[in-house]
Write a protein that holds these residues in place. Structure first.
Motif, PDB file in Angstrom:
ATOM      1  N   LYS A  92       0.828  -1.210   0.000  1.00 13.98           N
ATOM      2  CA  LYS A  92       0.000   0.000   0.000  1.00 13.98           C
ATOM      3  C   LYS A  92       0.859   1.256   0.000  1.00 13.98           C
ATOM      4  N   LYS A  93       1.907   1.265   0.821  1.00  6.74           N
ATOM      5  CA  LYS A  93       2.775   2.431   0.911  1.00  6.74           C
ATOM      6  C   LYS A  93       3.511   2.673  -0.410  1.00  6.74           C
ATOM      7  N   PHE A  94       3.973   1.608  -1.040  1.00  7.49           N
ATOM      8  CA  PHE A  94       4.731   1.737  -2.285  1.00  7.49           C
ATOM      9  C   PHE A  94       3.835   2.268  -3.418  1.00  7.49           C
ATOM     10  N   VAL A  95       2.647   1.705  -3.533  1.00  4.85           N
ATOM     11  CA  VAL A  95       1.720   2.140  -4.582  1.00  4.85           C
ATOM     12  C   VAL A  95       1.293   3.584  -4.344  1.00  4.85           C
ATOM     13  N   LYS A  96       1.029   3.941  -3.100  1.00  5.32           N
ATOM     14  CA  LYS A  96       0.609   5.299  -2.785  1.00  5.32           C
ATOM     15  C   LYS A  96       1.718   6.303  -3.069  1.00  5.32           C
ATOM     16  N   THR A  97       2.963   5.899  -2.846  1.00  2.00           N
ATOM     17  CA  THR A  97       4.088   6.817  -3.025  1.00  2.00           C
ATOM     18  C   THR A  97       4.442   7.020  -4.490  1.00  2.00           C
ATOM     19  N   ALA A 107      15.310  -0.815 -12.853  1.00  2.00           N
ATOM     20  CA  ALA A 107      15.740  -1.537 -11.653  1.00  2.00           C
ATOM     21  C   ALA A 107      16.342  -0.574 -10.629  1.00  2.00           C
ATOM     22  N   TYR A 108      15.942  -0.753  -9.406  1.00  2.00           N
ATOM     23  CA  TYR A 108      16.424   0.005  -8.241  1.00  2.00           C
ATOM     24  C   TYR A 108      16.156   1.512  -8.348  1.00  2.00           C
ATOM     25  N   ALA A 109      15.140   1.895  -9.139  1.00  2.22           N
ATOM     26  CA  ALA A 109      14.844   3.319  -9.302  1.00  2.22           C
ATOM     27  C   ALA A 109      14.360   3.948  -7.997  1.00  2.22           C
ATOM     28  N   MET A 110      13.689   3.178  -7.158  1.00  2.00           N
ATOM     29  CA  MET A 110      13.163   3.710  -5.898  1.00  2.00           C
ATOM     30  C   MET A 110      13.974   3.263  -4.690  1.00  2.00           C
ATOM     31  N   ASN A 111      15.103   2.631  -4.911  1.00  2.00           N
ATOM     32  CA  ASN A 111      15.822   1.998  -3.810  1.00  2.00           C
ATOM     33  C   ASN A 111      16.360   3.006  -2.799  1.00  2.00           C
ATOM     34  N   ASP A 112      16.982   4.095  -3.276  1.00  2.00           N
ATOM     35  CA  ASP A 112      17.597   5.053  -2.358  1.00  2.00           C
ATOM     36  C   ASP A 112      16.577   5.643  -1.382  1.00  2.00           C
ATOM     37  N   GLU A 113      15.380   5.898  -1.887  1.00  2.00           N
ATOM     38  CA  GLU A 113      14.357   6.507  -1.051  1.00  2.00           C
ATOM     39  C   GLU A 113      13.565   5.470  -0.257  1.00  2.00           C
ATOM     40  N   PHE A 114      13.128   4.401  -0.928  1.00  2.00           N
ATOM     41  CA  PHE A 114      12.187   3.487  -0.281  1.00  2.00           C
ATOM     42  C   PHE A 114      12.869   2.470   0.632  1.00  2.00           C
ATOM     43  N   CYS A 115      14.170   2.292   0.518  1.00  2.00           N
ATOM     44  CA  CYS A 115      14.829   1.339   1.411  1.00  2.00           C
ATOM     45  C   CYS A 115      14.708   1.796   2.859  1.00  2.00           C
ATOM     46  N   ARG A 116      14.662   3.119   3.073  1.00  2.00           N
ATOM     47  CA  ARG A 116      14.479   3.622   4.446  1.00  2.00           C
ATOM     48  C   ARG A 116      13.089   3.242   4.988  1.00  2.00           C
ATOM     49  N   ALA A 117      12.081   3.322   4.093  1.00  2.00           N
ATOM     50  CA  ALA A 117      10.738   2.908   4.512  1.00  2.00           C
ATOM     51  C   ALA A 117      10.709   1.420   4.824  1.00  2.00           C
ATOM     52  N   LEU A 118      11.395   0.622   4.018  1.00  2.00           N
ATOM     53  CA  LEU A 118      11.483  -0.815   4.278  1.00  2.00           C
ATOM     54  C   LEU A 118      12.131  -1.085   5.632  1.00  2.00           C
TER      55      LEU A 118
END
Length: 227
Positions: A92-97, A107-118
Motif C-alpha cells: 500500500k505504501k509503495f503504490v501510494k508513493t 531496476a532500483y529506481a526507488m531503492n535510495d528513497e524506499f529502502c528507508r521505509a522498508l
C-alpha cells in the motif's frame, strides 16, 4: 529475530530492497524466488497470490498483487501472520508513493528513497507488539470484556439496590394502608361515640322538657284543688 529482509519488484525487476543482515544471501535467494514465480506464472503475471518458501531456518513470504511482488525473509519461528501484514503495508505504501511510475521504473529506481521505509517498517513489525493486529484486537477485546463485566456488576449492584428500594417501598405502602385502615376505624369509633353521647344528651333534654311541661301543666291544677 523478526523480519530480516524486504524487497519490492515488478516481475523480475527489483525496484527497492533492504537487508538487516548485509552479510546474508537473502537478496540472491529472493531473486531466485522471483525467477521461479515468473516462470510458473508467465501466462498469469497479474494473478494475486500469497505464498511462502522455506530456506534453512528462514521463510521467504511473497505477496503478488496487480503485477507487483512484495517479498520478505523472516525467522521461521516468527510465523506468517505478521510477515504478511508487513507485506500488505509495504504494498500500500509503495503504490501510494509512486503510483503509475511503478509500471515503467528501471531496476532500483526507488531503492535510495524506499529502502528507508522498508527498514523502518521491518523494525516496527519485528519489535512493536502493536504490529500484530490480532493480538492487539485480542487485547482490546479483553479490555472491552473487562469494562462490560464491570458494567454488568454495577448493573447487578443497582438491581440489588433497586430490589431493596422496592421492598422498602412495598413495606411503606403496606404500613400506609394499615395506617389508613386504623385511622378509619378510629374515626368511625369516635363518630359513633360522639353520636351516642349526643343521642343521650338529646334524650335527657327531652325528658327534662317533658318533666317541666308536666309540672307546669299540673301545678295550677293542684293549686285549684287545694282551695
Amino acid at each position: 529475530m523478526g523480519i530480516l529482509y524486504g524487497m519490492v519488484a515488478r516481475g523480475l525487476v527489483v525496484l527497492a530492497e533492504f537487508s538487516a543482515s548485509p552479510q546474508s544471501n537473502a537478496s540472491v535467494i529472493a531473486k531466485q524466488i522471483l525467477d521461479k514465480i515468473h516462470n510458473n506464472n508467465k501466462n498469469n503475471d497479474n494473478e494475486d497470490s500469497n505464498v511462502s518458501y522455506s530456506h534453512d531456518r528462514y521463510v521467504f513470504h511473497v505477496k503478488r498483487t496487480d503485477g507487483l511482488v512484495v517479498l520478505c525473509m523472516a525467522d521461521d519461528a516468527f510465523g506468517r501472520r505478521i510477515p504478511f501484514a508487513f507485506l500488505e503495508d509495504i504494498h500500500k505504501k509503495f503504490v501510494k508513493t509512486y503510483g503509475r511510475a511503478i509500471l515503467s521504473a528501471p531496476a532500483y529506481a526507488m531503492n535510495d528513497e524506499f529502502c528507508r521505509a522498508l527498514a523502518q517498517r521491518m523494525d516496527y513489525y519485528s519489535t512493536d507488539p502493536n504490529a500484530d493486529r490480532l493480538n492487539r484486537l485480542k487485547g482490546e477485546m479483553t479490555q472491552v470484556r473487562s469494562v462490560m463485566i464491570d458494567n454488568i456488576e454495577k448493573v447487578l449492584e443497582r438491581g440489588d439496590r433497586l430490589a431493596l428500594l422496592v421492598d422498602k417501598t412495598s413495606a411503606m405502602q403496606g404500613n400506609a394502608i394499615r395506617f389508613k385502615r386504623q385511622s378509619r376505624r378510629y374515626n368511625n369509633t369516635l363518630w359513633w361515640r360522639n353520636f351516642r353521647l349526643k343521642a343521650i344528651l338529646v334524650l335527657v333534654f327531652i325528658m327534662l322538657l317533658c318533666i317541666m311541661l308536666v309540672l307546669l301543666c299540673h301545678g295550677p291544677l293542684l293549686a285549684s284543688c287545694g282551695t
